[in-house]
Design a protein around this motif. Structure first.
Motif, short mmCIF file in Angstrom:
data_model
loop_
_atom_site.label_atom_id
_atom_site.label_comp_id
_atom_site.label_asym_id
_atom_site.label_seq_id
_atom_site.Cartn_x
_atom_site.Cartn_y
_atom_site.Cartn_z
N TYR A 1 0.82 -1.21 0.00
CA TYR A 1 0.00 0.00 0.00
C TYR A 1 0.86 1.26 0.00
O TYR A 1 0.67 2.16 -0.83
N VAL A 2 1.81 1.35 0.92
CA VAL A 2 2.57 2.60 1.05
C VAL A 2 3.54 2.79 -0.11
O VAL A 2 3.86 3.92 -0.48
N ALA A 3 4.01 1.67 -0.71
CA ALA A 3 5.00 1.78 -1.77
C ALA A 3 4.39 1.84 -3.17
O ALA A 3 5.12 2.02 -4.14
N GLY A 4 3.08 1.68 -3.27
CA GLY A 4 2.44 1.68 -4.58
C GLY A 4 2.77 2.94 -5.37
O GLY A 4 2.69 4.05 -4.86
N GLY A 5 3.17 2.76 -6.64
CA GLY A 5 3.51 3.89 -7.49
C GLY A 5 4.93 4.39 -7.32
O GLY A 5 5.31 5.39 -7.94
N THR A 6 5.72 3.71 -6.49
CA THR A 6 7.12 4.09 -6.30
C THR A 6 8.03 2.99 -6.82
O THR A 6 7.58 1.89 -7.13
N ALA A 7 9.33 3.29 -6.87
CA ALA A 7 10.29 2.30 -7.36
C ALA A 7 10.39 1.09 -6.45
O ALA A 7 10.87 0.03 -6.87
N LEU A 8 9.94 1.21 -5.21
CA LEU A 8 10.01 0.09 -4.27
C LEU A 8 8.99 -1.00 -4.58
O LEU A 8 9.12 -2.13 -4.10
N ALA A 9 7.96 -0.68 -5.34
CA ALA A 9 6.90 -1.65 -5.67
C ALA A 9 6.90 -1.87 -7.18
O ALA A 9 6.39 -1.04 -7.94
N PRO A 10 7.46 -2.96 -7.66
CA PRO A 10 7.55 -3.19 -9.10
C PRO A 10 6.19 -3.18 -9.78
O PRO A 10 5.21 -3.71 -9.26
N GLU A 11 6.14 -2.57 -10.96
CA GLU A 11 4.90 -2.52 -11.72
C GLU A 11 4.89 -3.51 -12.87
O GLU A 11 3.82 -3.94 -13.30
N ASP A 12 6.06 -3.86 -13.38
CA ASP A 12 6.13 -4.87 -14.43
C ASP A 12 5.51 -6.17 -13.92
O ASP A 12 5.75 -6.57 -12.77
N ARG A 13 4.76 -6.83 -14.76
CA ARG A 13 4.00 -8.00 -14.32
C ARG A 13 4.90 -9.09 -13.74
O ARG A 13 4.60 -9.67 -12.68
N ILE A 14 5.99 -9.40 -14.42
CA ILE A 14 6.89 -10.44 -13.94
C ILE A 14 7.60 -9.99 -12.67
O ILE A 14 7.71 -10.74 -11.69
N ASP A 15 8.09 -8.75 -12.68
CA ASP A 15 8.79 -8.24 -11.50
C ASP A 15 7.88 -8.21 -10.28
O ASP A 15 8.30 -8.54 -9.17
N ARG A 16 6.63 -7.83 -10.50
CA ARG A 16 5.67 -7.78 -9.39
C ARG A 16 5.41 -9.18 -8.83
O ARG A 16 5.39 -9.39 -7.61
N ALA A 17 5.24 -10.15 -9.74
CA ALA A 17 5.02 -11.53 -9.29
C ALA A 17 6.24 -12.06 -8.56
O ALA A 17 6.12 -12.80 -7.57
N GLU A 18 7.43 -11.68 -9.01
CA GLU A 18 8.66 -12.12 -8.35
C GLU A 18 8.74 -11.54 -6.94
O GLU A 18 9.11 -12.24 -5.99
N ALA A 19 8.39 -10.27 -6.80
CA ALA A 19 8.38 -9.67 -5.46
C ALA A 19 7.37 -10.36 -4.56
O ALA A 19 7.65 -10.67 -3.40
N LEU A 20 6.19 -10.64 -5.09
CA LEU A 20 5.17 -11.34 -4.31
C LEU A 20 5.64 -12.73 -3.92
O LEU A 20 5.41 -13.19 -2.79
N GLN A 21 6.31 -13.41 -4.84
CA GLN A 21 6.83 -14.74 -4.56
C GLN A 21 7.71 -14.72 -3.32
O GLN A 21 7.55 -15.55 -2.41
N TRP A 22 8.64 -13.78 -3.25
CA TRP A 22 9.54 -13.71 -2.11
C TRP A 22 8.86 -13.22 -0.84
O TRP A 22 9.22 -13.63 0.27
N MET A 23 7.85 -12.39 -0.99
CA MET A 23 7.12 -11.92 0.20
C MET A 23 6.23 -13.03 0.76
O MET A 23 6.06 -13.14 1.98
N PHE A 24 5.68 -13.89 -0.10
CA PHE A 24 4.97 -15.07 0.37
C PHE A 24 5.94 -16.03 1.05
O PHE A 24 5.64 -16.62 2.09
N PHE A 25 7.11 -16.19 0.45
CA PHE A 25 8.15 -17.04 1.04
C PHE A 25 8.51 -16.53 2.44
O PHE A 25 8.65 -17.32 3.38
#
Length: 210
Positions: A73-97
């Motif tokens: 929520y706080v990082a949405g729209g910033t460089a800390l929250a990837p917007e590219d579909r693959i990059d976003r899924a990769e970030a989610l993958q590690w955050m679920f991990f």
């Protein structure tokens, strides 16, 4: 202005404070001591029925729970929250991990060994499993970092913040990181990121309350 309900010594709470600091977002800070049952009061439970911290009030009566949801929520729209579909899924993958493999083991060990008086004796039956599974998670991270400087999108993101919170505390709860050189180098890189704050640091632009 946001209101963050947080506990200074909580790794999950630290994730939110670190992201807010690095994004230079002002907020009001309310300290909630879960060891004293302050997250289980009727008033707090009306805000978050799960009785957990951190909790972010984003508008009057609107709350976001779960540390990694707060990060998005706080990082949405910033460089800390990837917007590219693959990059976003990769970030989610590690955050679920992080929530499935790291926090339940290293986070649990930290809580009981570093925060709760007599916790080692109370949880002696669980400690062996925490250590085994915690080291398993660290090995997964170490292997990834042999080929990558960060965990997603080839740059520092909220995935790194999520993983950093409890990994940088591992040494306080019996985990030995001497055999994980790539993790130790990554911890140093994260600590060197602009706007980094250490866990015990109170935000200069926040009003502490509670």
């Amino acid at each position: 202005m946001y209101t963050l309900y947080s506990m200074q010594r909580s790794g999950n709470s630290y994730k939110a404070r670190l992201a807010l600091a690095q994004l230079d977002i002002p907020y009001r800070l309310v300290e909630v001591d879960i060891l004293r049952g302050e997250s289980r009061t009727p008033d707090f439970l009306t805000k978050n029925p799960s009785g957990q911290i951190p909790l972010l009030e984003v508008a009057s009566g609107r709350y976001i729970a779960e540390s990694n949801a707060i990060l998005w929520y706080v990082a949405g729209g910033t460089a800390l929250a990837p917007e590219d579909r693959i990059d976003r899924a990769e970030a989610l993958q590690w955050m679920f991990f992080e929530q499935h493999s790291l926090e339940p083991n290293i986070g649990a060990a930290y809580f009981w060994l570093a925060l709760v008086r007599g916790g080692r004796e109370l949880q002696q039956h669980a400690l062996e499993d925490w250590m085994q599974e915690g080291y398993r998670a660290l090995r997964v991270m170490e292997n990834h970092l042999k080929q990558h400087r960060y965990f997603a999108a080839d740059r520092y993101t909220i995935a790194d913040i999520a993983l950093y919170a409890y990994t940088h505390l591992a040494h306080t709860c019996d985990f030995d990181l001497s055999g994980f050189p790539y993790i130790r180098a990554w911890l140093d890189r994260v600590a060197a990121e602009p706007g980094h704050v250490v866990m015990h640091e109170q935000p200069a632009d926040a009003t502490a309350a509670g």
